[in-house]
Scaffold this active site. Structure first.
Site, PDB file in Angstrom:
ATOM      1  N   HIS A 195       0.843  -1.188   0.000  1.00 14.92           N
ATOM      2  CA  HIS A 195       0.000   0.000   0.000  1.00 14.92           C
ATOM      3  C   HIS A 195       0.882   1.243   0.000  1.00 14.92           C
ATOM      4  O   HIS A 195       0.801   2.091   0.891  1.00 14.92           O
ATOM      5  CB  HIS A 195      -0.948  -0.014   1.199  1.00 14.92           C
ATOM      6  CG  HIS A 195      -2.048  -1.024   1.070  1.00 14.92           C
ATOM      7  ND1 HIS A 195      -3.254  -0.741   0.459  1.00 14.92           N
ATOM      8  CD2 HIS A 195      -2.108  -2.329   1.449  1.00 14.92           C
ATOM      9  CE1 HIS A 195      -4.016  -1.823   0.479  1.00 14.92           C
ATOM     10  NE2 HIS A 195      -3.344  -2.807   1.066  1.00 14.92           N
ATOM     11  N   HIS A 251      -7.332  -9.840  -9.320  1.00 15.22           N
ATOM     12  CA  HIS A 251      -6.355  -8.909  -8.767  1.00 15.22           C
ATOM     13  C   HIS A 251      -5.184  -8.644  -9.714  1.00 15.22           C
ATOM     14  O   HIS A 251      -4.660  -7.524  -9.748  1.00 15.22           O
ATOM     15  CB  HIS A 251      -5.823  -9.429  -7.424  1.00 15.22           C
ATOM     16  CG  HIS A 251      -6.745  -9.172  -6.275  1.00 15.22           C
ATOM     17  ND1 HIS A 251      -7.887  -9.904  -6.060  1.00 15.22           N
ATOM     18  CD2 HIS A 251      -6.702  -8.238  -5.292  1.00 15.22           C
ATOM     19  CE1 HIS A 251      -8.504  -9.449  -4.977  1.00 15.22           C
ATOM     20  NE2 HIS A 251      -7.808  -8.439  -4.503  1.00 15.22           N
ATOM     21  N   ASP A 275      -5.852 -13.319   0.797  1.00 16.23           N
ATOM     22  CA  ASP A 275      -6.420 -12.015   1.157  1.00 16.23           C
ATOM     23  C   ASP A 275      -7.930 -12.157   1.326  1.00 16.23           C
ATOM     24  O   ASP A 275      -8.705 -11.257   0.998  1.00 16.23           O
ATOM     25  CB  ASP A 275      -6.088 -10.966   0.089  1.00 16.23           C
ATOM     26  CG  ASP A 275      -6.277  -9.530   0.598  1.00 16.23           C
ATOM     27  OD1 ASP A 275      -6.292  -9.325   1.821  1.00 16.23           O
ATOM     28  OD2 ASP A 275      -6.429  -8.631  -0.249  1.00 16.23           O
ATOM     29  N   GLY A 314     -10.359  -7.125  -0.872  1.00 21.83           N
ATOM     30  CA  GLY A 314      -9.950  -8.481  -0.541  1.00 21.83           C
ATOM     31  C   GLY A 314     -10.409  -9.435  -1.627  1.00 21.83           C
ATOM     32  O   GLY A 314     -10.701  -9.036  -2.755  1.00 21.83           O
TER      33      GLY A 314
END
Length: 388
Positions: A195, A251, A275, A314
């Site tokens: 992040h 993702h 995740d 997620g």
């Protein structure tokens, strides 16, 4: 616990396959792999009737399961429920993951994790993903709670590492210093970067200071460019860095994952993480997180989880599905896909007593049947979990 002899399946020990072989378990640990037909006395004989018997899966990043999110109730009871929810999908060890939240939540999670790990029920540690992240790469995290890492935070985390054998902390390069990372690493904390909009040079400084991995490679981080290689480039090039990947078809494009797998310089490796959120194994189509509704959207390899604005929140992935994805879409051999779900995360997390079927290791096992779907799991030699 009585000795057990498991036969009738092809065995994968974390390194290679064994045909016509029997796995011996005693007192919850691996005793040996012996050829079929060898005389075995004082043993419960279990015929697995085909399939593959492999080390149980290890997931370093799990936000929820069994309809429960860790952020909603950061207690040992929640951690046990999350672990139990993932066990039918082959996961025998996981790190419950706390995302960015209000002050005080971290302290509750740390206390709960110390109790949960000691219980030996599939909770192997704790992953703190926030609050020391970059608002520019917040993803589904709430930016208003993000802040720089303070020395008092370092003190708290180094103290927590004495009671939690495996503590992973995800930090943004913008919010930490190399000296802070060194203190954490020297205390046994596994530091990951994530992040973050970090450039490659900043990431490499933090890797050299002791950061050991990246959280969900490609997602919520500076990408790879030919003049600005970013965190992705730094992670793939640095030999000691490990990286979790979310192999769900949403993702990261499979092409990008195939390139990354070929490019990763070792001995650090890429490994699977889910995740996962609370809906794994559930029929519901939504849940709430920090007061926001997250919806399950059908389509693709597996369903996706997103906020109303489409932001991924997620995943709806389980580890058995990640292994199947690796074989089907990432050009991985079955052995390598299984290693990415067991041996590699064990190495990254320093869980030296699991991830392989070697004498003296925990008898944490998964039995895979047709289509690599889970038939059964064992936790410390005790059968648990049904087909997932």
């Amino acid at each position: 616990m009585a000795r057990q002899a498991l036969s009738g399946a092809r065995l994968f020990d974390g390194t290679r396959f064994h045909d016509n072989s029997t796995l011996l378990i005693a007192n919850g640990k691996i005793e040996a792999i012996v050829p079929d037909g060898e005389t075995i006395s004082d043993c419960e004989q279990i015929d697995l009737a085909g399939g593959i018997l492999a080390p149980g899966f290890i997931d370093a990043q799990v936000n929820g399961g069994s309809g429960r999110m860790l952020n909603d109730d950061p207690s040992s009871a929640s951690m046990f429920m999350i672990a139990e929810g993932h066990r039918p999908f082959g996961t025998t060890s996981l790190l419950p993951t706390l995302i960015t939240d209000v002050e005080g939540t971290v302290e509750h999670a740390i206390s709960a994790a110390a109790v949960a790990v000691a219980a030996g029920r599939g909770v192997a540690g704790l992953h703190l993903e926030g609050p020391h992240l970059a608002p520019s790469r917040k993803g589904t995290h709430l930016a208003k709670y993000m802040r720089p890492l303070q020395d008092s935070d370092v003190d708290r985390l180094t103290s927590a590492a004495t009671g939690i054998s495996t503590l992973v902390v995800t930090l943004a390069a913008e919010q930490v210093t190399p000296a802070q990372v060194s203190r954490l690493a020297n205390a046994g904390v596994i530091v990951c970067l994530g992040h973050t909009d970090s450039d490659a040079a900043s990431a490499l400084r933090l890797f050299d200071a002791g950061a050991r991995g990246v959280t969900h490679l490609f997602n919520a981080m500076s990408g790879f460019g030919h003049r600005q290689p970013g965190l992705v480039g730094a992670a793939l090039d640095h030999p000691d860095v490990w990286g979790g990947i979310i192999a769900d078809g949403h993702h990261v494009d499979p092409l990008a994952l195939r390139v990354a797998l070929r490019a990763k310089r070792g001995p650090g490796r890429l490994y699977f993480v889910t995740d996962a959120m609370s809906l794994v194994g559930q029929e519901r189509d939504h849940f709430t997180l920090n007061g926001r509704t997250i919806w399950r959207k059908q389509g693709g390899y597996c369903s996706r989880l997103a906020l109303e604005d489409g932001t991924l929140a997620g995943s709806d992935l389980d580890m058995a599905s990640a292994v199947r994805f690796g074989v089907q879409y990432l050009d991985l051999s079955l052995g390598e896909a299984l290693r990415m779900a067991s041996a590699y995360p064990a190495d990254f997390l320093r869980l030296h007593d699991r991830g392989r079927l070697m004498p003296g290791m925990r008898a944490d096992l998964v039995h895979l049947g047709e289509g690599l779907h889970v038939r059964q799991t064992w936790l410390g030699g005790a059968a648990s979990g049904q087909a997932g």
